[in-house]
Enzyme design. Structure first.
Site, mmCIF file in Angstrom:
data_model
loop_
_atom_site.group_PDB
_atom_site.id
_atom_site.type_symbol
_atom_site.label_atom_id
_atom_site.label_comp_id
_atom_site.label_asym_id
_atom_site.label_seq_id
_atom_site.Cartn_x
_atom_site.Cartn_y
_atom_site.Cartn_z
ATOM 1 C CG ASP A 192 -2.237 0.799 0.911
ATOM 2 O OD1 ASP A 192 -2.197 1.670 0.008
ATOM 3 O OD2 ASP A 192 -3.271 0.600 1.584
HETATM 4 C C1 BGC Z 1 -5.234 3.054 0.055
HETATM 5 C C2 BGC Z 1 -5.350 1.959 -0.978
HETATM 6 C C3 BGC Z 1 -5.226 2.519 -2.353
HETATM 7 C C4 BGC Z 1 -3.922 3.288 -2.473
HETATM 8 C C5 BGC Z 1 -3.684 3.872 -3.857
HETATM 9 C C6 BGC Z 1 -4.034 3.943 -0.193
HETATM 10 O O1 BGC Z 1 -4.061 5.059 0.632
HETATM 11 O O2 BGC Z 1 -5.150 2.470 1.337
HETATM 12 O O3 BGC Z 1 -6.575 1.300 -0.817
HETATM 13 O O4 BGC Z 1 -5.296 1.483 -3.299
HETATM 14 O O5 BGC Z 1 -3.950 4.353 -1.531
HETATM 15 O O6 BGC Z 1 -4.583 4.857 -4.166
#
Ligand code: BGC
Length: 772
Positions: free
Chosen positions: A295
């Site tokens: 993440d």
């Molecule tokens: C979120 C993810 C997301 C990623 C990219 C993160 O802050 O937890 O779910 O896919 O950002 O946008």
């Protein structure tokens, strides 16, 4: 957690959870030995494996380290593309995507295309109901419609990976991201996860209208302590495996070829440094041959604060001393690609030289990424069809809108309807009142993708389109989607200055629709709330409208279970509409005026009071079961009941249903056998309508306490007045077995109770015995 070497212990008893569809378990695949797990797709596609190996042999260490790097739209430069960066996310302009792809394919030494990714969670341009709403439909065809359209629209601009489905089971209504998943139940979540993956990927995601899915967030991110976003979680092995992992397994079984590790730690081990979840379970037990991306900056966050080098991004978990340590921990645990932070890319060479990571592991990560790029067809078709990508006709077509409208209507849950307050008569004059009454912005929910406010139909517009009587509107108060500290109380219905006008509008109409709830920013990521009542003065607005004596109904737009005891006490009718997407107003009007008979059921428990949280239907029993009249029993002194306000699986209809004739085809079954369960659902009212037949089980005597109920089958049925149907489900070891605290799937002899009905409080019951 983190106990290595479990695989050997597990090998003898691995029972692969069944593939599931609505209506029950169709088939269970099982294996006595891990080596006999379903052969991966590598065997089926030797051509791709050969190409991957050939390419890998040509790659320098620098090129490998570029391949495991994932950059955001704000980070990517021409130089990165030329150096052979692996992935880019959140870039949505097809011209820019093409620009970087041309550089990667034409100017990088090995011509490896970039994998572009995006958070298409409940639609790209055609925004569907939030996933929690979709799960309320108890109809996986809603998820299928969403992801079929979403994949086509996403792929049209050149994006081939979506960070979806989000399958985090959650018992935390304080947590804003409960909006993004399928609710509190692992079985329902599994059915929806599989449906989304199959729809988005199809049989072959190299097709121009398909994308590869990334199931997230591995794992147990839905249970942050205190409901506070990004917070830690601590849990038993059995809970992890019985409650939180099944939807991931279902997504992988359905073909999801990528996965995202989570921000949170489980029992002290962060998701992106977690060998047990990333490698032991996902890659080994489940034979996953795709890649895991971290993440957002989750690898940097492994470091202790303050970081030695503040330029390297955020810090926090304290399981790594510095960037090299974080890169080592992440890669060695099984993280294959690093999002936003650049520790593996920056320190990989040093780590190889110091033998802290191996070339074999780096090659494995690169191999997994290349494999997915080949499967996605990127080497054959890397570029974007600009004409199609920029043609408005490629997005939000009339049939996409029709599908979104049907999905939204199917996702609504009728929570209360005293005296047949609903449906409303379209010929009467209607006052639409409330902060969300003429709102387009919030209807799109917290992951609106590329959805446009102007595409969304407000409730007022939807009601006007169907009402033949006069329609008036008074906002009452404002809910503005502003982030703290830039919001004022007035942005969250903190002023009653508009209440007199609202009362006047009510007095001038025959009936009132009160549109209340949350702004879309109050749900979703980074939107935990410490109170889950209706924000601001909305309860007072209800009370003022009630005092007019006019017939009124409440429509709720929100992304989480709310504490609705006061609303329930005041309002004759409550329709939970969630955030319904671009067709919000039309779909709500369909239900309010009775064109559609609501049939959704709650995928998550609604508490009476916040203090009950976590409260969920599939809880374990205690030695002092709830008895509000007995002091030394499990209860709250200040609550008249331990029950929730609205239980899991609950939802009303404009008609009534009866469930009876529960039948089991046998009274005892071997561990390898199957019990067929049938029961009848009858529409006993005067209108056609939908009900959701639900099958639960309970194991009353087991080596570890078993949940009081577990959903193991459901089927949404449509019935004309007076008509009946018989639903049928098969139960086998994948249903009556469970994981123990050593991570073993066990099937124990003894009685299993079966419950049939149309909510988790179903009391029609019979039993069978599992023999030794
Ligand atoms: C979120 C993810 C997301 C990623 C990219 C993160 O802050 O937890 O779910 O896919 O950002 O946008």
């Amino acid at each position: 957690m983190g106990r290595r070497g479990r695989r050997a212990a597990v090998a003898a008893v691995v029972v692969v959870l069944s593939s599931m569809v609505a209506g029950g378990v169709l088939a269970a695949t099982r294996s006595d030995d891990e080596s006999a797990l379903a052969p991966t797709r590598q065997a089926a596609d030797q051509g791709i494996e050969r190409k991957v190996d050939k390419l890998l042999r040509k790659m320098t260490v620098d090129e490998k380290l570029q391949q495991v790097q994932l950059l955001s739209d704000g980070q990517i430069t021409d130089a990165d593309a030329k150096a052979g960066v692996g992935g880019v996310f959140s870039l949505t302009d097809p011209a820019k995507i093409d620009h970087f792809q041309h550089i990667a394919v034409e100017q990088s030494r090995l011509h490896i295309p970039i994998l572009f990714a995006y958070d298409t969670i409940h639609g790209y341009r055609t925004v569907f109901p939030i996933p929690l709403g979709a799960a309320s439909s108890f109809d996986p065809s809603v998820a299928t419609a969403d992801d079929t359209i979403a994949a086509r629209e996403t792929a049209t601009v050149g994006i081939k990976q979506i960070y979806s489905p989000m399958v985090d089971v959650s018992h935390e209504p304080r947590w804003g991201r409960i909006a993004e998943g399928g609710g509190e139940d692992p079985y329902l979540g599994s059915v929806f996860a599989a449906a989304r993956v199959k729809a988005a990927q199809g049989d072959d995601y190299s097709a121009p209208d398909k994308v590869v899915t990334s199931v997230k967030h591995l794992a147990a991110y839905g249970q942050p302590e205190g409901g506070r976003e990004y917070n830690t979680t601590d849990m038993s092995e059995q809970r992890l495996r019985n409650l939180y992992l099944p939807p991931f397994k279902a997504a992988i079984d359905a073909g999801s070829d990528t996965a995202m590790c989570s921000f949170n730690a489980i029992s002290g081990v962060p998701g992106c440094a977690n060998h047990e979840t990333e490698t032991d379970i996902l890659k080994h037990e489940w034979a996953f041959d795709g890649f895991v991306e971290s993440d957002y900056t989750a690898v940097a966050e492994l470091r202790a604060c303050p970081p030695k080098n503040p330029d390297e991004g955020p810090c926090g978990h304290g399981v790594a001393a510095d960037g090299p340590d974080a890169a080592q921990a992440a890669l060695n645990a099984g993280t294959d690609m690093e999002m936003v932070s650049t520790n593996i890319r920056d320190f990989g060479k040093q780590l190889l030289a110091q033998h802290r990571i191996s070339m074999a592991r780096l090659d494995d990560a690169v191999r997994r990424i290349l494999r997915i790029k080949f499967r996605a067809g990127l080497f054959d078709h890397p570029y974007v069809d600009q004409a199609k990508a920029t043609d408005p006709a490629s997005f939000v077509t009339a049939s996409d809108r029709a599908a979104a409208r049907g999905a939204a209507a199917k996702s609504m849950v009728l929570l209360k309807n005293d005296g047949g307050a609903l449906p409303l008569d379209p010929a009467k004059s209607t006052a639409v009142i409330g902060p969300l009454g003429d709102d387009q912005h919030d209807m799109l929910g917290p992951w609106w993708g590329q959805g446009k406010d102007e595409d969304a139909v407000s409730l007022l517009t939807g009601i006007k389109a169907q009402a033949s009587g006069a329609v008036s509107f008074a906002q009452g108060c404002t809910i503005a989607d502003k982030e703290p500290p830039n919001n004022t109380p007035a942005d969250e219905c903190g002023s009653d200055a508009g209440f007199d006008a609202a009362v006047a509008a009510a007095q001038g109409a025959d009936q009132v629709v009160l549109a209340l709830g949350e702004s879309r920013g109050q749900s979703g990521e980074a939107a935990s709330r410490s109170e889950i009542d209706l924000p601001g003065l909305q309860q007072e607005l209800i009370d003022r409208i009630k005092a007019t004596g006019k017939p009124f109904v409440v429509v709720l737009f929100n992304g989480r279970p709310l504490t609705l005891s006061k609303v329930d006490a005041a309002a004759p009718a409550i329709l939970e509409a969630w955030f319904p997407g671009i067709e919000a107003g039309n779909a709500v009007a369909d239900v309010l005026f009775g064109k559609v008979n609501p049939g959704g059921k709650l995928p998550v428990t609604f508490p009476r009071a916040l203090g009950q949280v976590p409260i969920y239907y599939n809880h374990e029993p205690t030695g002092r079961p709830c008895d509000v009249n007995s002091k030394y029993n499990s209860r709250y002194r200040d609550l008249p009941s331990c029950d929730p306000l609205y239980p899991f699986g609950y939802g009303l209809s404009y008609t009534t249903f009866k469930v009876d004739n529960l039948n089991l085809d046998k009274s005892s079954v071997s561990r390898k056998g199957t019990v067929k369960v049938t029961f009848d659902v009858t529409n006993t009212g005067a209108r056609a309508g939908d009900d959701v037949a639900q099958l639960y089980i309970h194991d009353p005597v087991a080596s570890i306490s078993q949940p009081v109920r577990r959903l193991r089958g459901f089927q949404r049925v449509t019935l004309d007045p007076g008509k009946s149907t018989t639903v049928s489900f098969n139960l086998d070891a994948s249903d009556f077995g469970f994981y123990d605290n050593r991570g073993r799937f066990v099937v124990e002899p003894g009685r299993i109770d079966v419950y049939a009905g149309d909510s988790s409080t179903a009391d029609l019951t019979k039993s069978f015995v599992v023999t030794g």
